[in-house]
Design an enzyme around this catalytic site. Structure first.
Site, mmCIF file in Angstrom:
data_model
loop_
_atom_site.group_PDB
_atom_site.id
_atom_site.type_symbol
_atom_site.label_atom_id
_atom_site.label_comp_id
_atom_site.label_asym_id
_atom_site.label_seq_id
_atom_site.Cartn_x
_atom_site.Cartn_y
_atom_site.Cartn_z
ATOM 1 N NE ARG A 37 -4.172 -1.826 0.850
ATOM 2 C CZ ARG A 37 -4.913 -1.719 -0.405
ATOM 3 N NH1 ARG A 37 -4.570 -0.720 -1.159
ATOM 4 N NH2 ARG A 37 -5.498 -2.811 -0.644
ATOM 5 C CG HIS A 67 4.970 -7.947 -7.198
ATOM 6 N ND1 HIS A 67 4.655 -6.485 -7.177
ATOM 7 C CD2 HIS A 67 4.266 -8.628 -7.899
ATOM 8 C CE1 HIS A 67 3.399 -6.710 -7.960
ATOM 9 N NE2 HIS A 67 3.213 -7.928 -8.468
ATOM 10 C CE1 TYR A 70 -2.206 -3.614 -3.651
ATOM 11 C CE2 TYR A 70 -0.710 -5.453 -3.494
ATOM 12 C CZ TYR A 70 -1.872 -4.618 -3.010
ATOM 13 O OH TYR A 70 -2.494 -4.790 -1.605
ATOM 14 C CG HIS A 107 0.828 -4.617 -11.111
ATOM 15 N ND1 HIS A 107 -0.178 -4.767 -10.400
ATOM 16 C CD2 HIS A 107 1.578 -5.927 -11.066
ATOM 17 C CE1 HIS A 107 -0.159 -6.102 -9.693
ATOM 18 N NE2 HIS A 107 0.905 -6.519 -10.066
ATOM 19 C CD GLU A 142 1.932 -9.349 -12.483
ATOM 20 O OE1 GLU A 142 2.715 -8.759 -11.607
ATOM 21 O OE2 GLU A 142 1.271 -10.423 -12.249
ATOM 22 C CG ASP A 176 -0.625 -13.418 -13.106
ATOM 23 O OD1 ASP A 176 -1.299 -14.022 -12.975
ATOM 24 O OD2 ASP A 176 -0.474 -12.903 -11.837
ATOM 25 C CG HIS A 179 -2.696 -11.039 -14.232
ATOM 26 N ND1 HIS A 179 -1.903 -10.326 -13.699
ATOM 27 C CD2 HIS A 179 -3.386 -11.316 -13.202
ATOM 28 C CE1 HIS A 179 -2.032 -9.880 -12.760
ATOM 29 N NE2 HIS A 179 -2.871 -10.579 -12.121
ATOM 30 C CG HIS A 211 3.453 -13.579 -11.015
ATOM 31 N ND1 HIS A 211 3.028 -12.278 -11.218
ATOM 32 C CD2 HIS A 211 4.758 -13.847 -10.665
ATOM 33 C CE1 HIS A 211 3.960 -11.507 -10.793
ATOM 34 N NE2 HIS A 211 5.062 -12.588 -10.192
ATOM 35 C CG ASP A 224 -5.958 -9.326 -11.195
ATOM 36 O OD1 ASP A 224 -5.334 -10.500 -10.802
ATOM 37 O OD2 ASP A 224 -5.322 -8.314 -10.830
ATOM 38 C CG HIS A 226 -4.403 -14.136 -8.405
ATOM 39 N ND1 HIS A 226 -3.139 -14.019 -8.067
ATOM 40 C CD2 HIS A 226 -4.727 -13.373 -9.368
ATOM 41 C CE1 HIS A 226 -2.764 -13.097 -8.997
ATOM 42 N NE2 HIS A 226 -3.483 -12.653 -9.503
ATOM 43 C CD GLU A 256 1.512 -13.350 -8.064
ATOM 44 O OE1 GLU A 256 0.814 -13.310 -9.141
ATOM 45 O OE2 GLU A 256 2.105 -12.067 -7.793
HETATM 46 ZN ZN ZN Z 1 -3.350 -10.545 -10.022
HETATM 47 FE FE FE Z 2 0.795 -11.659 -10.582
HETATM 48 FE FE FE Z 3 1.640 -8.603 -9.684
#
Ligand code: ZN
Ligand code: FE
Ligand code: FE
Length: 274
Positions: A37, A67, A70, A107, A142, A176, A179, A211, A224, A226, A256
């Site tokens: 965050r 990573h 996000y 991202h 990604e 991913d 994704h 991913h 999106d 998972h 993930e």
């Molecule tokens: Zn995702």
């Molecule tokens: Fe991912």
């Molecule tokens: Fe990601």
């Protein structure tokens, strides 16, 4: 041996993540460089980094995937938000210089009403500012699900970013599975076709990491969400076909999926057994 692991919490440092990885049968892992965050990263702990490097060498861990948070938006319309994204990435890359040879995944961002073309230009602008500081780290775009105004759900969009970057040799792509399926690529019925398209548009030599996620939603949903391996619309056979494909089997693959450590250990064993 396949490079398979999962996303781990970085709150207890690198050595701890390495030990956790070994305890669940992983030989790679992914972590957030800081609170996803946003906010400041913890001070670098040189002793922890040195201990991790020795442990990783001894246990054959890596390459690993850092990573970016996000919440960063490298193509935000607001210049202040773009500056924040750029400075966070620069700080992350300077830190990753202590762990050379690994990946930094981010991202690409959301264009939020500016249009895809404007978004692509701004993403490339940010990359041109940060790639000179990447050192021995490869920065990964990604593949995105196409939720809202996300840029990077079409291979053509990632190609367009790469084409506008001055130092493309430091740039790669992380695929991913959730994704790309969510974006409309049929990796269930036509993995060969999807990889051929990836190769034609981006080039498989750019593909650096995977991913590995199932998807809670059908193909093309742009949601999106998972799912655990085999519990979604992609299914276990298709996911195993991805990680065992000759073009991908040497790449680090990070789960993930919504799991605790024991769940990750089960899924890693499932992938190794498949
Ligand atoms: Zn995702
Ligand atoms: Fe991912
Ligand atoms: Fe990601």
């Amino acid at each position: 041996m396949q490079k398979i692991g999962c996303h781990l919490s970085s709150s207890k440092g690198f050595l701890h993540m390495g030990e956790e990885a070994v305890s669940i049968g992983a030989n790679t892992f992914q972590f957030f460089t800081r609170n996803p965050r946003g906010g400041a990263a913890k001070p670098l702990d040189e002793a922890d980094l040195a201990a991790y490097r020795a442990f990783a060498a001894e246990h054959g861990i890596g390459p690993i995937i850092a990573h970016a948070p996000y919440t960063l938006n490298t193509c935000a319309a607001d210049e202040g938000l773009r500056t924040f994204a750029r400075e966070t990435m620069l700080d992350d890359l300077r830190r990753l210089a202590h762990l050379p040879g690994n990946f930094y995944n981010f991202h690409p961002g959301s264009h939020v009403k500016q249009g895809t073309e404007a978004g692509i230009d701004l993403i490339a602008e940010t990359l041109n500012a940060v790639l000179p500081e990447a050192g021995e780290t490869t920065v990964l775009l990604e593949t995105m699900a196409g939720k809202g105004s996300e840029v990077g759900s079409r291979f053509e969009e990632l190609r367009a970013v790469i084409d506008r970057v001055e130092r493309p040799e430091r740039l790669g792509v992380c695929l991913d599975t959730c994704h790309v399926f969510d974006a409309g690529y049929d990796i269930v019925n036509d993995l060969e076709g999807v990889l051929a398209e990836f190769d034609r548009i981006i080039g498989l030599k750019r593909l650096c990491a995977v991913h590995l996620n199932d998807s809670m939603n059908p193909i093309g949903s742009h949601k999106d969400r998972h799912a655990c391996l085999g519990a979604g619309h992609i299914g276990l056979p298709a996911l195993l076909a991805v990680v065992n494909h000759p073009a991908l089997c040497g790449l680090p693959a990070a789960l993930e999926t919504p799991n605790d450590l024991s769940g990750y250990a089960r899924e890693i064993a499932l992938v190794r057994g498949g």
